[in-house]
Write an enzyme that holds these catalytic residues in place. Structure first.
Site, PDB file in Angstrom:
ATOM      1  N   LYS A   1       1.574  10.848   2.310  1.00 46.82           N
ATOM      2  CA  LYS A   1       1.846  11.480   3.603  1.00 46.82           C
ATOM      3  C   LYS A   1       2.479  10.497   4.589  1.00 46.82           C
ATOM      4  CE  LYS A   1      -2.215  12.890   4.877  1.00 46.82           C
ATOM      5  NZ  LYS A   1      -3.016  12.185   3.868  1.00 46.82           N
TER       6      LYS A   1
ATOM      7  N   ARG B   1      -8.391  -0.946   9.888  1.00 44.68           N
ATOM      8  CA  ARG B   1      -8.016  -1.701   8.694  1.00 44.68           C
ATOM      9  C   ARG B   1      -7.008  -2.770   9.108  1.00 44.68           C
ATOM     10  NH1 ARG B   1      -7.212   3.832   5.304  1.00 44.68           N
ATOM     11  NH2 ARG B   1      -9.381   4.173   4.714  1.00 44.68           N
TER      12      ARG B   1
ATOM     13  N   ARG C   1      -3.886  -0.617  -3.235  1.00 40.05           N
ATOM     14  CA  ARG C   1      -4.031  -0.987  -1.819  1.00 40.05           C
ATOM     15  C   ARG C   1      -5.037  -2.119  -1.613  1.00 40.05           C
ATOM     16  NH1 ARG C   1      -4.643   4.751   1.436  1.00 40.05           N
ATOM     17  NH2 ARG C   1      -2.558   5.594   1.032  1.00 40.05           N
TER      18      ARG C   1
ATOM     19  N   ARG D   1     -13.891   8.720  -2.495  1.00 41.83           N
ATOM     20  CA  ARG D   1     -12.612   9.238  -2.010  1.00 41.83           C
ATOM     21  C   ARG D   1     -11.919  10.076  -3.083  1.00 41.83           C
ATOM     22  NH1 ARG D   1      -9.556   8.121   2.359  1.00 41.83           N
ATOM     23  NH2 ARG D   1     -10.829   6.354   2.998  1.00 41.83           N
TER      24      ARG D   1
END
Length: 212
Positions: free
Chosen positions: A31, A58, A151, A162
């Protein structure tokens, strides 16, 4: 507590302007990359609604740009005061979209983009905001897992949680009538072309209004 009917009327009253876009999909679906391309190509046409969250920033995230990072107490106070269009809890953290964030974008005659999860989508469905609903999907859950692992921002426990949530949300998003369009982000350029096609009428309307 503020009633759902009152909130719906309030949202309808304050949300004058271009039709917003709700963009949903699991973290790792792409996204953010698609949004960056859209905002770059159509500078001044789109505006990004900055969500509130109680989670910690983050590395590299900027307060007021990526999120409004707030305390749980402040967030709850805003929710109780009816300041939010939608709010949800994910992995123990609160997330929400404030009316002020959307108004700030629409006041500039821009198409407001709301990047929200499935709980938020269902909440907005109860209002009269009337956005365009688009869901971004990864090609497979395996590819989604790889993107998240690459990541290096998640613990194994957080990653598993998640992924479970992502699988559930992907299934829910297929419900008839929930989204106006589902875009599978297998090839970035193809996915971006489909995203632009879904929004071409709104883009043209804003551009025409600005040129007149």
């Amino acid at each position: 507590m503020i009633s759902g009917r009152f909130l719906s009327r309030l949202v309808s009253a304050v949300m004058a302007g271009p039709r917003p876009v709700v963009l949903s999909g699991p973290s790792g679906a792409g996204k953010s990359t698609l949004l960056k391309k859209l905002l770059k190509e159509y500078e001044g046409v789109f505006g990004f609604s900055v969500s509130h969250t109680t989670r910690s920033p983050r590395p590299g995230e900027v307060n007021g740009k990526d999120y409004h990072f707030v305390t749980r107490e402040d967030m709850q106070c805003g929710i109780d005061g009816g300041d939010f269009i939608e709010h949800a809890v994910f992995s123990g953290n609160m997330y929400g979209t404030s009316k002020a964030a959307v108004q700030a974008v629409q006041a500039q005659n821009q198409i407001c983009i709301l990047d929200i999860d499935m709980q938020g989508v269902r909440n907005i469905k109860k209002t009269e905001l009337n956005p365009i609903y688009i869901s971004i999907h990864p090609p497979t859950v395996q590819i989604l897992e790889k993107r998240l692992r690459d990541r290096n921002t998640e613990s194994e426990e957080s990653l598993s949680k998640r992924l479970r949530a992502a699988i559930e949300d992907l299934e829910i998003s297929k419900e008839p009538g929930l989204f106006d369009r589902i875009i599978v982000n297998d090839d970035l350029e193809e996915a971006y072309a489909k995203l632009k096609d879904s929004l071409k009428e709104e883009i043209a309307a804003v551009q025409t209004c600005r040129d007149s």
